[in-house]
Motif scaffolding. Structure first.
Motif, PDB file in Angstrom:
ATOM      1  N   LEU A 100      12.832  -2.169 -10.099  1.00  0.00           N
ATOM      2  CA  LEU A 100      12.253  -2.400 -11.426  1.00  0.00           C
ATOM      3  C   LEU A 100      13.214  -1.994 -12.538  1.00  0.00           C
ATOM      4  CD1 LEU A 100       8.541  -1.353 -10.885  1.00  0.00           C
ATOM      5  CD2 LEU A 100       9.452  -3.652 -11.239  1.00  0.00           C
ATOM      6  N   ALA A 101      13.912  -0.884 -12.356  1.00  0.00           N
ATOM      7  CA  ALA A 101      14.891  -0.462 -13.362  1.00  0.00           C
ATOM      8  C   ALA A 101      16.021  -1.480 -13.468  1.00  0.00           C
ATOM      9  CB  ALA A 101      15.443   0.916 -13.001  1.00  0.00           C
ATOM     10  N   THR A 102      16.457  -2.009 -12.352  1.00  0.00           N
ATOM     11  CA  THR A 102      17.500  -3.037 -12.366  1.00  0.00           C
ATOM     12  C   THR A 102      17.021  -4.279 -13.099  1.00  0.00           C
ATOM     13  OG1 THR A 102      18.351  -2.221 -10.266  1.00  0.00           O
ATOM     14  CG2 THR A 102      19.007  -4.433 -10.909  1.00  0.00           C
ATOM     15  N   ALA A 103      15.785  -4.675 -12.859  1.00  0.00           N
ATOM     16  CA  ALA A 103      15.238  -5.853 -13.534  1.00  0.00           C
ATOM     17  C   ALA A 103      15.194  -5.636 -15.041  1.00  0.00           C
ATOM     18  CB  ALA A 103      13.835  -6.157 -12.998  1.00  0.00           C
ATOM     19  N   ILE A 104      14.738  -4.466 -15.451  1.00  0.00           N
ATOM     20  CA  ILE A 104      14.568  -4.205 -16.883  1.00  0.00           C
ATOM     21  C   ILE A 104      15.909  -4.059 -17.596  1.00  0.00           C
ATOM     22  CG2 ILE A 104      13.708  -2.501 -18.532  1.00  0.00           C
ATOM     23  CD1 ILE A 104      11.367  -2.073 -16.519  1.00  0.00           C
ATOM     24  N   PHE A 105      16.835  -3.315 -17.019  1.00  0.00           N
ATOM     25  CA  PHE A 105      18.077  -3.005 -17.718  1.00  0.00           C
ATOM     26  C   PHE A 105      19.169  -4.055 -17.557  1.00  0.00           C
ATOM     27  CE2 PHE A 105      16.308   1.342 -17.216  1.00  0.00           C
ATOM     28  CZ  PHE A 105      16.126   1.590 -18.578  1.00  0.00           C
ATOM     29  N   PHE A 106      19.183  -4.786 -16.445  1.00  0.00           N
ATOM     30  CA  PHE A 106      20.284  -5.709 -16.211  1.00  0.00           C
ATOM     31  C   PHE A 106      19.890  -7.182 -16.260  1.00  0.00           C
ATOM     32  CE2 PHE A 106      21.608  -1.796 -14.030  1.00  0.00           C
ATOM     33  CZ  PHE A 106      22.759  -1.549 -14.753  1.00  0.00           C
ATOM     34  N   HIS A 107      18.606  -7.479 -16.191  1.00  0.00           N
ATOM     35  CA  HIS A 107      18.161  -8.875 -16.210  1.00  0.00           C
ATOM     36  C   HIS A 107      17.130  -9.093 -17.305  1.00  0.00           C
ATOM     37  CE1 HIS A 107      20.358  -9.456 -12.542  1.00  0.00           C
ATOM     38  NE2 HIS A 107      19.608  -8.608 -11.869  1.00  0.00           N
ATOM     39  N   ASP A 117      17.902 -16.827 -20.621  1.00  0.00           N
ATOM     40  CA  ASP A 117      18.837 -17.413 -19.671  1.00  0.00           C
ATOM     41  C   ASP A 117      18.090 -17.636 -18.353  1.00  0.00           C
ATOM     42  OD1 ASP A 117      20.995 -18.162 -18.137  1.00  0.00           O
ATOM     43  OD2 ASP A 117      21.902 -16.164 -18.083  1.00  0.00           O
ATOM     44  N   GLN A 118      18.094 -18.851 -17.847  1.00  0.00           N
ATOM     45  CA  GLN A 118      17.320 -19.181 -16.655  1.00  0.00           C
ATOM     46  C   GLN A 118      17.761 -18.365 -15.445  1.00  0.00           C
ATOM     47  OE1 GLN A 118      17.423 -23.284 -15.447  1.00  0.00           O
ATOM     48  NE2 GLN A 118      15.762 -23.014 -13.988  1.00  0.00           N
ATOM     49  N   ASN A 119      19.052 -18.122 -15.295  1.00  0.00           N
ATOM     50  CA  ASN A 119      19.545 -17.331 -14.173  1.00  0.00           C
ATOM     51  C   ASN A 119      19.020 -15.892 -14.251  1.00  0.00           C
ATOM     52  OD1 ASN A 119      21.065 -16.875 -11.824  1.00  0.00           O
ATOM     53  ND2 ASN A 119      22.799 -16.116 -13.023  1.00  0.00           N
ATOM     54  N   GLN A 120      19.063 -15.305 -15.431  1.00  0.00           N
ATOM     55  CA  GLN A 120      18.543 -13.943 -15.604  1.00  0.00           C
ATOM     56  C   GLN A 120      17.039 -13.901 -15.373  1.00  0.00           C
ATOM     57  OE1 GLN A 120      20.312 -11.065 -16.191  1.00  0.00           O
ATOM     58  NE2 GLN A 120      22.094 -12.356 -15.804  1.00  0.00           N
ATOM     59  N   PHE A 121      16.347 -14.942 -15.797  1.00  0.00           N
ATOM     60  CA  PHE A 121      14.902 -15.050 -15.600  1.00  0.00           C
ATOM     61  C   PHE A 121      14.559 -15.040 -14.106  1.00  0.00           C
ATOM     62  CE2 PHE A 121      11.032 -17.637 -15.215  1.00  0.00           C
ATOM     63  CZ  PHE A 121      10.192 -17.002 -16.124  1.00  0.00           C
ATOM     64  N   ILE A 122      15.299 -15.821 -13.338  1.00  0.00           N
ATOM     65  CA  ILE A 122      15.069 -15.890 -11.891  1.00  0.00           C
ATOM     66  C   ILE A 122      15.345 -14.537 -11.238  1.00  0.00           C
ATOM     67  CG2 ILE A 122      15.961 -16.895  -9.737  1.00  0.00           C
ATOM     68  CD1 ILE A 122      16.359 -19.515 -11.375  1.00  0.00           C
TER      69      ILE A 122
END
Length: 66
Positions: free
Chosen positions: A18-25, A30-35
């Motif tokens: 979850l931390a990776t999703a919030i801070f890096f994506h 951006d569709q790639n970041q969304f995925i």
């Protein structure tokens, strides 16, 4: 791999995911970041299932309860 301290490991990995999703994506435009954001959220959901149900009776955690 052997089901040792599964709930603790799954909790730590779920928080990390979850931390990776919030801070890096977080650039959801951006569709790639969304995925990748929702991929990490889905991984955290699977890990929360491991927290809720444990590793099973054949794991080391399951054998120590018996």
């Amino acid at each position: 791999m052997f089901g040792y301290r599964t709930k603790l490991a799954a909790g730590a990995l779920a928080l990390f995911s979850l931390a990776t999703a919030i801070f890096f994506h977080s650039a959801l435009g951006d569709q790639n970041q969304f995925i990748h954001f929702f991929k990490n959220v889905a991984i955290a959901g699977g890990l929360l299932q491991a927290i809720a149900f444990g590793a099973g009776r054949l794991s080391l955690d399951g054998r120590s309860r018996a």
